[in-house]
Enzyme design. Structure first.
Site, PDB file in Angstrom:
ATOM      1  CG  HIS A  60      -0.198   0.188   2.463  1.00  0.00           C
ATOM      2  ND1 HIS A  60       0.209  -1.014   3.287  1.00  0.00           N
ATOM      3  CD2 HIS A  60       0.264   1.178   3.193  1.00  0.00           C
ATOM      4  CE1 HIS A  60       0.829  -0.324   4.353  1.00  0.00           C
ATOM      5  NE2 HIS A  60       0.938   0.891   4.261  1.00  0.00           N
TER       6      HIS A  60
ATOM      7  CG  HIS B 254      -3.886   0.626   4.539  1.00  0.00           C
ATOM      8  ND1 HIS B 254      -3.428  -0.696   4.953  1.00  0.00           N
ATOM      9  CD2 HIS B 254      -2.826   1.335   4.857  1.00  0.00           C
ATOM     10  CE1 HIS B 254      -2.176  -0.523   5.539  1.00  0.00           C
ATOM     11  NE2 HIS B 254      -1.955   0.952   5.374  1.00  0.00           N
TER      12      HIS B 254
ATOM     13  CG  HIS C 186       4.934   4.815   4.716  1.00  0.00           C
ATOM     14  ND1 HIS C 186       3.916   5.201   5.508  1.00  0.00           N
ATOM     15  CD2 HIS C 186       3.828   3.485   4.180  1.00  0.00           C
ATOM     16  CE1 HIS C 186       2.753   4.574   5.779  1.00  0.00           C
ATOM     17  NE2 HIS C 186       2.812   3.433   5.193  1.00  0.00           N
TER      18      HIS C 186
ATOM     19  CG  HIS D 221       0.492   0.653  11.983  1.00  0.00           C
ATOM     20  ND1 HIS D 221       1.224   1.770  12.364  1.00  0.00           N
ATOM     21  CD2 HIS D 221       0.965   0.176  10.839  1.00  0.00           C
ATOM     22  CE1 HIS D 221       2.278   2.029  11.319  1.00  0.00           C
ATOM     23  NE2 HIS D 221       1.961   0.978  10.421  1.00  0.00           N
TER      24      HIS D 221
ATOM     25  CE1 TYR E 229       4.922   3.200   8.423  1.00  0.00           C
ATOM     26  CE2 TYR E 229       4.888   5.258  10.115  1.00  0.00           C
ATOM     27  CZ  TYR E 229       4.496   4.346   9.264  1.00  0.00           C
ATOM     28  OH  TYR E 229       2.882   4.255   9.270  1.00  0.00           O
TER      29      TYR E 229
ATOM     30  CD  GLU F 106       3.784   0.438   7.101  1.00  0.00           C
ATOM     31  OE1 GLU F 106       3.290   0.832   5.996  1.00  0.00           O
ATOM     32  OE2 GLU F 106       3.331  -0.112   8.147  1.00  0.00           O
TER      33      GLU F 106
HETATM   34 FE   LIG Z   1       1.633   1.890   5.841  1.00  0.00          FE
END
Ligand SMILES: [Fe+2]
Length: 302
Positions: free
Chosen positions: A149, A195, A209, A241, A250, A260
């Site tokens: 993503h 996502h 990112h 997260h 990251y 990431e």
């Molecule tokens: Fe991400």
């Protein structure tokens, strides 16, 4: 008939040789081709020709983001929807972009250059289709199987999300809102994952990112070892997260683009009801264990 996943991203790099060495030897993508000022790369388990293009540019950042559609007729469908939304749409003839078929190109209200396409030349994942082993034995570095993503920046996150939903049929999975109910971060998907793209408050056209998929938390730990042994600057992690539930690190490529590695998340049905995080939980939403964001999260990006 629709977009089904993130197809590829074009990342700007001020030093093409340094960047391609990092992306192939440390991150462990596979170099597929070079043309002009660009290097074309893929994750080992991707079948299409490429998912990442590194292109020389004086300043780091994101050049374009391209989405893959089920059907070639989707291009006309979305051209109409985008024009109705007020976007100027350009046709991309097959072959104009290396290994890519017909496409369309447009700029989003958040100032990002996006493309839709259906066809890309297949190069395979290096494994046979008859009785294959589960992995290649020639991988180096972190070697993520695929691109996952991207998190983009937008001055008006609400507008950016609205555009993705209305013009491109994305579904919102999660949002982080302030006390007035304005969205500060929004997460959107087409691939039934938490996502495929997210937008966070920042400069229009900016990149926070690009993320690569890893299979599990152990792989994320192994990636941290690889990054540390290669002297790569880690931004945060390994951690988790709150938003998306993903396990993450990251870190930065040598040109300043944040990368990431991401594993986990959850399956998203088309009728999934979005999750909301409130601004007072901002720290946990971003980094669940730390409960706070690091200064770089908001201050270091393109
Ligand atoms: Fe991400």
């Amino acid at each position: 008939m629709s977009i089904y996943r993130l197809g590829h991203v074009e990342v700007r790099v001020p030093d093409l040789e340094l960047a391609s060495a990092y992306y192939t030897e440390v991150l462990g993508l596979i170099e597929v081709a070079r043309q002009g000022n660009s290097v074309y790369l893929k994750g080992w388990d991707e079948h299409d020709h490429h998912s990442v293009i590194l292109t020389y540019a004086p300043r780091y950042g994101i050049e374009h983001i391209a989405w893959k559609c089920d059907n070639v007729d989707d291009l006309q469908l979305y051209e109409t929807k985008l024009e109705k939304y007020g976007c100027h749409v350009e046709r991309i003839p097959a072959g104009e972009e290396l290994a890519m078929g017909d496409g369309i190109r447009f700029e989003t209200p958040s100032g990002h250059h996006m493309e839709l396409y259906h066809e890309m030349e297949k190069v395979g994942n290096g494994l046979p289709k008859l009785n294959p082993p589960p992995v290649r034995d020639d991988l180096i570095g972190i070697a993520p199987p695929r691109l996952d993503h991207t998190l983009l920046l937008a001055e008006n996150v609400g507008d950016a999300g609205h555009f993705m939903k209305e013009a491109l049929d994305f579904r919102m999975t999660e949002q982080l809102v302030n006390g007035e109910g304005h969205q500060l971060i929004v997460f959107l998907e087409r691939s039934h994952t938490p996502h495929d793209v997210a937008f966070a408050t920042g400069t229009d056209g900016g990149l926070h990112h690009i993320a690569f998929h890893l299979d599990n938390w152990i792989e994320v730990g192994n990636a941290a070892d690889t990054l540390t042994m290669n002297g790569i600057e880690i931004d945060i992690g390994p951690t988790r997260h709150g938003l998306t539930r993903g396990h993450t690190i990251y870190f930065f490529d040598p040109c300043g683009n944040r990368n990431e590695v991401f594993s986990g998340g959850y399956y998203v049905d088309p009728d999934f009801e979005p999750i909301t995080w409130t601004e007072d939980q901002f720290g946990k939403a971003l980094f669940f264990y730390e409960g706070k964001i690091n200064e770089q999260f908001v201050n270091r990006h393109t």
